[in-house]
Structure formats: C-alpha cells, structure tokens
Design an enzyme around this catalytic site. Structure first.
Site, PDB file in Angstrom:
ATOM      1  N   CYS A 183       0.824  -1.213   0.000  1.00 18.42           N
ATOM      2  CA  CYS A 183       0.000   0.000   0.000  1.00 18.42           C
ATOM      3  C   CYS A 183       0.856   1.260   0.000  1.00 18.42           C
ATOM      4  O   CYS A 183       0.502   2.266  -0.620  1.00 18.42           O
ATOM      5  CB  CYS A 183      -0.931  -0.003   1.200  1.00 18.42           C
ATOM      6  SG  CYS A 183      -2.098  -1.378   1.218  1.00 18.42           S
TER       7      CYS A 183
ATOM      8  N   ASP B 153     -21.826  11.684 -12.460  1.00 20.05           N
ATOM      9  CA  ASP B 153     -23.199  11.433 -12.010  1.00 20.05           C
ATOM     10  C   ASP B 153     -23.242  10.644 -10.704  1.00 20.05           C
ATOM     11  O   ASP B 153     -24.307  10.236 -10.261  1.00 20.05           O
ATOM     12  CB  ASP B 153     -23.983  10.687 -13.093  1.00 20.05           C
ATOM     13  CG  ASP B 153     -23.360   9.335 -13.445  1.00 20.05           C
ATOM     14  OD1 ASP B 153     -22.263   9.014 -12.926  1.00 20.05           O
ATOM     15  OD2 ASP B 153     -23.959   8.594 -14.249  1.00 20.05           O
TER      16      ASP B 153
END
Length: 222
Positions: free
Chosen positions: A43, A130
């Site tokens: 990570c 959206d």
C-alpha cells in the site's frame, strides 16, 4: 458493488478535514482507492506512486481519494513515510479517509467475504460525474495495482462517455477505436465523417468497425 450503482453521499474524516462526498466531488470524476491498513509495504508503494502521478489524474479531471481502515492520525504519520520514500514535497496531493470503524468500507462494499473480520480489501472505484460506479478493480493484499492501467481505463471511460465508441484490447489514446454496436450504418458518415473501416469476417456480419475519428485528449478531458 455493481457497475452503475449510485455511490452514497457519505461523510468522512480525512487527512485534509471532514468531507461530504457529493459536495467534495462536485461534477468531477473520482478515483477512490482503498487499503487494508497503514504502514503496509504494498500500500505504501501505491500511495507514493499515485501521488507521483497525481497530475496525470488531475489533467483528466479526476479527483483522488484514498481510504484505509486506520485513524486520520495514523494516516498523517504514514504519509510522512511515503513523502520520505518518494521524495514528495509540498502539500500531499490528495486526502485519505480515516475509517477505524470500517463503516465506510462496509457502506461501499470494500470488505473481504473470505474473512469478515478483515480490515477491508484493496479496491479501485472510478466514479463518474453522475456519482455512479463506472469501474471496479479488486486486488488481493499480495498484488500492487498498475497505475498506468488505471489511467488507460479512465481514458477509455471518458471517451465512451462523450462519443459512441468502445476501445479494443490494449488500446491507448491515439489508436483506432471501435464503433459501439448500436451505431446504425446510416449514421456512420454523420458521426464519423473521417471514415469507418470494416473488418470482413466469415459470418458476413459487419460488427467489427474501426475509426480514428474521435476527440483527442484535451477535448475528452474537458
């Protein structure tokens, strides 16, 4: 979380302060990428590499939002390690959500069914203006993400969002694209005045149609 699912308007504490997702994102595209925990090796490479590539996302109109199932205080300490490893100066280019309770991980379906008590999985969500999910990539803890592939897919998503085309295997911006299957032959000349190239196939069906007639990056990313 299925493609087309509306992303909930969650509230979160981040390394740059509290955000309400819809207000924070505005009308931009968003890449939300999650990590099981701070101070983990794979990570760390991902957050550092994405920070180094941040301008590539920003010029495509894509906002970046990290997530990890640790506290904001731990995130800030972790970011100092990432700065050191990747020579990042100035303001860190994106916020990271603190989610010790895993409420957001559960809400956004970022958990691992194999281990319900795990701290989450490594997910990439591309979210459209959206606020619906346009792309989902799930990675095991053992495998780092390919940031160039994420950028390639964003180019494809944004192009298809404005132009009736789809992109073939291994496509890169500037290469020929395919017409969407529902584009009628009668509309080809109007939609693609610079021409369409059909592939002759044994079936006799003209469903593989290529064109180079599509907006270039600055037009797609506006």
């Amino acid at each position: 979380m299925r493609l087309g699912t509306p992303i909930p308007n969650f509230t979160a504490d981040t390394t740059t302060g509290k955000i309400k997702f819809y207000e924070w994102a505005g009308t931009s595209w968003v890449m939300l990428f999650s990590h099981p925990a701070d101070f983990t090796p794979v990570c760390t490479t991902e957050l550092g590499h994405i920070a180094g590539k941040a301008q590539e996302f920003f010029r495509r109109g894509v906002m970046l939002l990290g997530h990890s199932s640790d506290s904001v205080a731990r995130h800030r300490a972790w970011i100092e390690d990432i700065r050191s490893q990747y020579n990042i100066t100035g303001q860190f280019p994106y916020p990271v959500i603190g989610d010790e309770s895993r409420i957001i991980a559960e809400q956004l379906d970022m958990t691992d069914m194999r281990d319900p008590e795990s701290r989450g999985v490594r997910v990439v969500y591309i979210i459209g203006p959206d606020k619906t999910l346009r792309l989902s990539m799930l990675y095991p803890e053992s495998t780092g993400r390919n940031v160039d592939e994420v950028l390639r897919v964003i180019d494809s998503l944004q192009l298809a969002n404005t132009t009736p085309v789809v992109t073939p295997v291994d496509w890169r911006m500037g290469e020929d694209v395919l017409l969407q299957p529902d584009v009628l032959p009668i509309d080809e000349a109007r939609l693609f005045p610079r021409g369409v190239r059909r592939i002759n196939l044994p079936s006799g069906l003209a469903y593989v149609r290529y064109t180079s007639d599509y907006p270039m990056p600055h037009e797609c990313w506006e």
